[in-house]
Design an enzyme around this catalytic site. Structure first.
Site, short mmCIF file in Angstrom:
data_model
loop_
_atom_site.label_atom_id
_atom_site.label_comp_id
_atom_site.label_asym_id
_atom_site.label_seq_id
_atom_site.Cartn_x
_atom_site.Cartn_y
_atom_site.Cartn_z
N HIS A 142 11.73 18.71 -42.28
CA HIS A 142 10.33 18.78 -41.86
C HIS A 142 9.47 18.65 -43.11
O HIS A 142 9.84 19.17 -44.18
CB HIS A 142 10.01 20.14 -41.23
CG HIS A 142 10.34 20.28 -39.78
ND1 HIS A 142 10.86 21.44 -39.26
CD2 HIS A 142 10.17 19.43 -38.74
CE1 HIS A 142 11.01 21.29 -37.94
NE2 HIS A 142 10.61 20.09 -37.61
N CYS A 154 7.04 28.17 -41.63
CA CYS A 154 7.58 27.83 -40.31
C CYS A 154 7.26 28.90 -39.27
O CYS A 154 7.22 28.61 -38.08
CB CYS A 154 9.10 27.73 -40.34
SG CYS A 154 9.77 26.59 -41.50
N1 ARG Z 1 15.94 26.04 -36.63
C1 ARG Z 1 14.68 25.39 -36.58
C2 ARG Z 1 14.87 23.90 -36.39
O1 ARG Z 1 15.77 23.35 -36.97
C3 ARG Z 1 13.90 25.67 -37.82
C4 ARG Z 1 12.49 25.13 -37.77
C5 ARG Z 1 11.75 25.32 -39.04
N2 ARG Z 1 10.42 24.92 -38.88
C6 ARG Z 1 9.65 24.26 -39.78
N3 ARG Z 1 8.43 24.06 -39.51
N4 ARG Z 1 10.18 23.75 -40.87
O2 ARG Z 1 14.16 23.23 -35.65
#
Ligand code: ARG
Length: 269
Positions: free
Chosen positions: A158, A252
């Protein structure tokens, strides 16, 4: 924010997740509560969403959608295991005065995880989660300038894992997560870019929450804390060991309801 009552490592959709490692409920509750307390101490108002059993990643509200003024552009998750979250995020936003917009079928867009304003410009990451088409759709729908950048390292899946706007013209980033084009876009468009060292990036130091001049991030990022201080920001380190097991840290766990560009407003621009 959404309390981690049902948070857990129940599937693997990024390189950090390992279902055999699991997570500790008490510890995740404590770490989440410490983040709330820290943000409230910095003057933020924290809205709490109702957690939902069977949706272990609902705690990562950065992925709920993109807030732009009174518009809530709901996420369209890449993986089936997270798709059930969207209706809860949309319902919450609708009940709290936002105009909820859904994208057409077939688009992938993971909200403020992949789309971050720095000043007036929306910086947008694509490949592992959001797709580039969705960012073009966002640009047309919101009428803002969007700069799509490809993410090249699956650990930084991300945009908010490798890039964090601090204020208009200011951001931190980890160069290794971008290709040469992405790095040059960032360098051209953001005059004050703070580079994060590989080992500190790998502990997700870019995944920080900015409240005015305060930057809430993980413990142990001492080089970044020094750079922030030199730039006139203060680092507020906290423990997030339970959430990195899922590939997340401070940022997050939050979604700015006053918009990702709120830093600009806070600085009176
Ligand atoms: N386990 C989640 C996923 O893989 C973690 C999300 C983390 N969020 C972020 N905005 N980086 O989707």
């Amino acid at each position: 924010m959404c309390p981690p009552d049902y948070f857990g490592i129940e599937y693997e959709i990024n390189p950090w997740m390992n279902v055999r490692v699991g997570s500790d409920t008490d510890r995740s509750r404590r770490q989440w509560g410490d983040l709330v307390a820290e943000l409230e101490g910095l003057g933020a108002t924290v809205e709490r969403m109702e957690p939902v059993s069977g949706l272990p990643d609902l705690v990562f509200t950065a992925n709920a959608g993109l807030v732009y003024r009174d518009i809530f552009l709901c996420s369209e998750f890449r993986y089936e295991v997270r798709r059930g979250e969207a209706e809860h995020f949309a319902a919450w936003a609708g009940a709290h005065g936002f105009e909820v917009i859904r994208m057409p079928p077939g688009y992938y867009f993971e909200g403020a995880g992949d789309a971050l304003f720095c000043g007036e410009t929306l910086f947008a990451g694509y490949r592992f989660r959001s797709d580039v088409r969705s960012h073009q759709w966002v640009a047309d729908r919101l009428g803002v300038e969007v700069l799509p950048m490809e993410l090249v390292d699956p650990r930084y899946y991300h945009l908010d894992t490798c890039f964090c706007p601090l204020a208009p013209g200011w951001a931190i980033y980890y160069p290794g997560a971008f290709d040469e084009y992405g790095r040059s876009v960032l360098r051209d468009r953001i005059p004050n870019l703070i580079e994060v060292a590989p080992e500190e990036a790998a502990s997700f130091s870019c995944n920080a929450v900015v409240v005015g001049r305060s930057v809430v991030l993980n413990r142990g990022a001492s080089k970044l804390a020094d750079s922030l201080r030199e730039a006139g920001f203060n680092a507020h380190p906290l423990e997030f060991s339970e959430f990195i097991k899922s590939g997340g840290r401070a940022k997050c766990l939050t979604l700015r309801l006053d918009g990702e560009e709120a830093a600009a407003w806070a600085h009176g621009e």
